[in-house]
Design a protein around this motif. Structure first.
Motif, PDB file in Angstrom:
ATOM      1  N   ILE A   1       0.838  -1.189   0.000  1.00 19.17           N
ATOM      2  CA  ILE A   1       0.000   0.000   0.000  1.00 19.17           C
ATOM      3  C   ILE A   1       0.880   1.248   0.000  1.00 19.17           C
ATOM      4  O   ILE A   1       0.617   2.193  -0.746  1.00 19.17           O
ATOM      5  N   THR A   2       1.920   1.230   0.810  1.00 21.54           N
ATOM      6  CA  THR A   2       2.832   2.379   0.876  1.00 21.54           C
ATOM      7  C   THR A   2       3.457   2.648  -0.486  1.00 21.54           C
ATOM      8  O   THR A   2       3.480   3.798  -0.951  1.00 21.54           O
ATOM      9  N   GLU A   3       3.933   1.593  -1.148  1.00 24.20           N
ATOM     10  CA  GLU A   3       4.563   1.775  -2.451  1.00 24.20           C
ATOM     11  C   GLU A   3       3.574   2.325  -3.472  1.00 24.20           C
ATOM     12  O   GLU A   3       3.936   3.149  -4.317  1.00 24.20           O
ATOM     13  N   ASN A  11       2.364  10.717  -1.492  1.00 24.12           N
ATOM     14  CA  ASN A  11       3.076  10.423  -0.252  1.00 24.12           C
ATOM     15  C   ASN A  11       3.054  11.553   0.761  1.00 24.12           C
ATOM     16  O   ASN A  11       3.220  11.310   1.956  1.00 24.12           O
ATOM     17  N   GLU A  12       2.799  12.779   0.337  1.00 24.70           N
ATOM     18  CA  GLU A  12       2.721  13.881   1.306  1.00 24.70           C
ATOM     19  C   GLU A  12       1.500  13.730   2.213  1.00 24.70           C
ATOM     20  O   GLU A  12       1.445  14.318   3.290  1.00 24.70           O
ATOM     21  N   LYS A  13       0.545  12.917   1.793  1.00 21.83           N
ATOM     22  CA  LYS A  13      -0.653  12.679   2.608  1.00 21.83           C
ATOM     23  C   LYS A  13      -0.488  11.480   3.543  1.00 21.83           C
ATOM     24  O   LYS A  13      -1.354  11.215   4.365  1.00 21.83           O
ATOM     25  N   LEU A  14       0.618  10.792   3.415  1.00 23.25           N
ATOM     26  CA  LEU A  14       0.890   9.589   4.197  1.00 23.25           C
ATOM     27  C   LEU A  14       1.565   9.991   5.506  1.00 23.25           C
ATOM     28  O   LEU A  14       2.670  10.525   5.496  1.00 23.25           O
ATOM     29  N   ILE A  15       0.887   9.731   6.636  1.00 28.13           N
ATOM     30  CA  ILE A  15       1.463  10.150   7.915  1.00 28.13           C
ATOM     31  C   ILE A  15       2.127   9.013   8.677  1.00 28.13           C
ATOM     32  O   ILE A  15       2.927   9.257   9.578  1.00 28.13           O
TER      33      ILE A  15
END
Length: 168
Positions: A1-3, A11-15
């Motif tokens: 999911i991260t990739e 990715n800027e929304k991924l905390i």
């Protein structure tokens, strides 16, 4: 999911990520919330996310229920095959407003698969075993993402008939 989130340029929304998310390298700098199967629900809640994206596994339902009880929105994305991966691109692209990038990723995947299939057409189908983990030794059987990759590339999964998706 991260990739996938990184590939969608969201990715800027991924905390936060799991302890195992180490690609791309930038993911290593994100807050971690535990393992894939046993994340720290308390830590997730403390981060106050707008959305928690989960992959189905044995504990997903319990995690979903605990997060829902705390008012945390969840989404489960499943990509146990190439078709589901493309659907995950679309779903996450819509979620993050990167539909164009999602279409681009899906189209590139289709082109790559076609190119590989054309290349191996007419060749002997090798028997393949995909080793997922060495200690303990775990392999990918049928109805897995890895099985789909093997078949799409013209191979035969040597453990495709196992009644366990990831047997030891």
């Amino acid at each position: 999911i991260t990739e996938i989130i990184y590939a969608l340029e969201a990715n800027e929304k991924l905390i936060a990520v799991t302890d195992y998310c180490d690609f791309p390298a930038d993911a290593k700098g994100k807050e971690t919330v535990g393992g894939f199967i046993n994340p720290s629900v308390e830590k997730i809640i403390a981060l106050k996310p707008d959305l928690v994206i989960l992959s189905p596994n044995g504990g997903t339902r319990a995690i979903e229920h605990r997060l829902a009880a705390e008012g945390v929105k969840t989404m489960v994305v499943d990509f146990n095959g190439l078709r589901q991966l493309k659907e995950t691109y679309r779903t996450l692209g819509e979620t993050f407003g990167t539909e164009g990038k999602a279409r681009e990723l899906s189209d590139t995947l289709d082109q790559t698969i076609r190119m590989i299939q054309e290349h191996v057409q007419g060749q002997i189908k090798p028997r393949v075993v995909f080793v997922r983990s060495h200690d303990p030794l775990v392999v990918a059987a049928g109805a897995t993402f890895e099985d789909d990759l093997i078949r799409s590339a013209g191979g035969i999964n040597g453990v495709r008939n196992s009644n366990v998706r990831y047997p030891r």
